[in-house]
Scaffold this motif. Structure first.
Motif, PDB file in Angstrom:
ATOM      1  N   ASN A 144      15.781   1.707   7.385  1.00  0.00           N
ATOM      2  CA  ASN A 144      15.314   0.334   7.593  1.00  0.00           C
ATOM      3  C   ASN A 144      16.249  -0.677   6.935  1.00  0.00           C
ATOM      4  O   ASN A 144      16.616  -1.685   7.547  1.00  0.00           O
ATOM      5  N   THR A 145      16.666  -0.394   5.718  1.00  0.00           N
ATOM      6  CA  THR A 145      17.572  -1.287   4.992  1.00  0.00           C
ATOM      7  C   THR A 145      18.914  -1.400   5.705  1.00  0.00           C
ATOM      8  O   THR A 145      19.464  -2.500   5.854  1.00  0.00           O
ATOM      9  N   LYS A 146      19.435  -0.276   6.167  1.00  0.00           N
ATOM     10  CA  LYS A 146      20.721  -0.281   6.872  1.00  0.00           C
ATOM     11  C   LYS A 146      20.644  -1.058   8.191  1.00  0.00           C
ATOM     12  O   LYS A 146      21.550  -1.818   8.523  1.00  0.00           O
TER      13      LYS A 146
ATOM     14  N   ARG B  14      21.951  -8.525  10.065  1.00  0.00           N
ATOM     15  CA  ARG B  14      22.539  -9.711   9.421  1.00  0.00           C
ATOM     16  C   ARG B  14      24.040  -9.794   9.720  1.00  0.00           C
ATOM     17  O   ARG B  14      24.583 -10.879   9.899  1.00  0.00           O
TER      18      ARG B  14
ATOM     19  N   SER C 266      12.085   6.231   6.986  1.00  0.00           N
ATOM     20  CA  SER C 266      13.070   6.130   5.924  1.00  0.00           C
ATOM     21  C   SER C 266      13.329   4.672   5.546  1.00  0.00           C
ATOM     22  O   SER C 266      13.705   3.853   6.393  1.00  0.00           O
ATOM     23  N   SER C 267      13.140   4.345   4.294  1.00  0.00           N
ATOM     24  CA  SER C 267      13.429   2.986   3.833  1.00  0.00           C
ATOM     25  C   SER C 267      14.942   2.733   3.858  1.00  0.00           C
ATOM     26  O   SER C 267      15.392   1.608   4.070  1.00  0.00           O
ATOM     27  N   HIS C 268      15.729   3.784   3.657  1.00  0.00           N
ATOM     28  CA  HIS C 268      17.188   3.664   3.722  1.00  0.00           C
ATOM     29  C   HIS C 268      17.620   3.267   5.141  1.00  0.00           C
ATOM     30  O   HIS C 268      18.466   2.378   5.308  1.00  0.00           O
TER      31      HIS C 268
ATOM     32  N   ARG D   1      18.564  -3.488   8.936  1.00  0.00           N
ATOM     33  CA  ARG D   1      18.471  -4.920   8.617  1.00  0.00           C
ATOM     34  C   ARG D   1      19.834  -5.495   8.196  1.00  0.00           C
ATOM     35  O   ARG D   1      20.178  -6.617   8.552  1.00  0.00           O
ATOM     36  N   ALA D   2      20.612  -4.713   7.457  1.00  0.00           N
ATOM     37  CA  ALA D   2      21.944  -5.168   7.055  1.00  0.00           C
ATOM     38  C   ALA D   2      22.842  -5.314   8.287  1.00  0.00           C
ATOM     39  O   ALA D   2      23.628  -6.278   8.375  1.00  0.00           O
TER      40      ALA D   2
END
Length: 117
Positions: free
Chosen positions: A106-108, A114, A102-104, A110-111
């Motif tokens: 992965n994005t979460k 950070r 899921s790209s979602h 990474r966020a």
């Protein structure tokens, strides 16, 4: 030209080294996995890098290779990643044990990295 090749090669070597460090730490994690669950803090060190581990009740292992000293931030990161993992796991289309693509997700993650790391 040579500096680009050298830095690219160095990053590739460093990525392999990081994988090796994490795989080496799996032995320690395997021994601790049955004795405890949740946040194990640092289980292994290599030079200035630390391996921290979070184990779920189902014995899924989240491993993080880092150079940071903020245990509270790392623990919060793991807890929120665990919540994301549970949401993925509860999806009826997800096959347990398969790779999460899921790209979602992965994005979460990474966020969260950070935010906390």
């Amino acid at each position: 030209m040579r500096t680009q090749f050298t830095s690219s090669r160095r990053k590739e070597d460093q990525a392999y080294q990081h994988q090796f460090i994490l795989h080496a730490a799996l032995d320690v994690v395997q021994d601790l996995a049955w004795a405890t669950s949740l946040f194990l803090k640092s289980v292994d060190r290599f030079n200035d890098l630390v391996v921290s581990v979070y184990i779920t009740a189902g014995h899924t292992r989240f491993m993080l290779l880092h150079d940071s000293r903020s245990e509270d931030g790392i623990k919060s990161f793991f807890q929120e990643v665990h919540e994301l993992y549970i949401k993925i796991f509860l999806n009826p289309l997800y096959l347990p044990g398969s790779r999460i693509t899921s790209s979602h997700f992965n994005t979460k993650v990474r966020a969260l990295a950070r935010k906390y790391l």
